[in-house]
Design a protein around this motif. Sequence first.
Motif, PDB file in Angstrom:
ATOM      1  N   GLU A 290      90.520  18.134  48.594  1.00 56.70           N
ATOM      2  CA  GLU A 290      90.715  16.698  48.433  1.00 56.70           C
ATOM      3  C   GLU A 290      90.867  15.975  49.767  1.00 56.70           C
ATOM      4  OE1 GLU A 290      93.354  15.680  44.997  1.00 56.70           O
ATOM      5  OE2 GLU A 290      93.558  17.869  44.894  1.00 56.70           O
ATOM      6  N   GLY A 291      91.050  16.724  50.854  1.00 55.86           N
ATOM      7  CA  GLY A 291      91.262  16.098  52.157  1.00 55.86           C
ATOM      8  C   GLY A 291      89.994  15.601  52.835  1.00 55.86           C
ATOM      9  N   ASP A 292      88.871  16.259  52.605  1.00 55.19           N
ATOM     10  CA  ASP A 292      87.613  15.905  53.264  1.00 55.19           C
ATOM     11  C   ASP A 292      86.612  15.464  52.201  1.00 55.19           C
ATOM     12  OD1 ASP A 292      85.351  15.624  54.803  1.00 55.19           O
ATOM     13  OD2 ASP A 292      85.130  17.766  55.229  1.00 55.19           O
ATOM     14  N   MET A 293      86.417  14.167  52.059  1.00 50.39           N
ATOM     15  CA  MET A 293      85.556  13.634  51.011  1.00 50.39           C
ATOM     16  C   MET A 293      84.075  13.591  51.405  1.00 50.39           C
ATOM     17  SD  MET A 293      87.482  13.248  48.448  1.00 50.39           S
ATOM     18  CE  MET A 293      86.453  12.306  47.345  1.00 50.39           C
ATOM     19  N   GLU A 294      83.753  13.835  52.677  1.00 46.44           N
ATOM     20  CA  GLU A 294      82.366  13.695  53.125  1.00 46.44           C
ATOM     21  C   GLU A 294      81.374  14.548  52.329  1.00 46.44           C
ATOM     22  OE1 GLU A 294      79.417  14.155  56.948  1.00 46.44           O
ATOM     23  OE2 GLU A 294      81.548  14.525  57.246  1.00 46.44           O
ATOM     24  N   PRO A 295      81.642  15.821  52.074  1.00 43.88           N
ATOM     25  CA  PRO A 295      80.664  16.597  51.292  1.00 43.88           C
ATOM     26  C   PRO A 295      80.472  16.038  49.880  1.00 43.88           C
ATOM     27  CG  PRO A 295      82.303  18.048  52.294  1.00 43.88           C
ATOM     28  CD  PRO A 295      82.761  16.645  52.538  1.00 43.88           C
TER      29      PRO A 295
END
Length: 163
Positions: free
Chosen positions: A40-45
């Motif tokens: 949930e921390g890195d939404m880019e993908p």
Amino acid sequence: MLTADVGSGTFRLRPATRGDLPAIVELLADDSMGAARESEGDMEPYERAFEAIDADPRHLLVVGELVPQGSADSHVVATFQVSFLPGISRRGAWRSQIEGVRVAAGVRGQGLGNLMMQWAIDESRRRGCTLMQLTTHKSRTVAHRFYGSLGFTADHEGMKLPL
């Protein structure tokens, strides 16, 4: 797409928007297997994947919103993705693939999963599909019973290869 009265309010299916991604990822991560796969921390993908899904009419990312009785506020409580795939086998038949079916723990048992799956089955038929397929982990015995109650059969052995 669909609106239905359920025990705790009104349930609506609609196409997902980019703004729904945090809620979708939270739903996907809300079990032991999902917690190990999702971040949930890195939404880019997720944003890249959303753009590809949203740009192709053969793929639908759907959310289910619940509007509690006596409220105007809605909350995303469910999601799924359905893809419509052409094939040469079965005399050139189209099939649909459903995945990422999730209902928030706090609203399970109200028939939301059934409403979502029935909509997806109907939409698949409307688009000319002759088969709907899904995969579910062998440990998800409750999900197996649910899908079986909808008419799905476990007549194939699925395999995956991490790349």
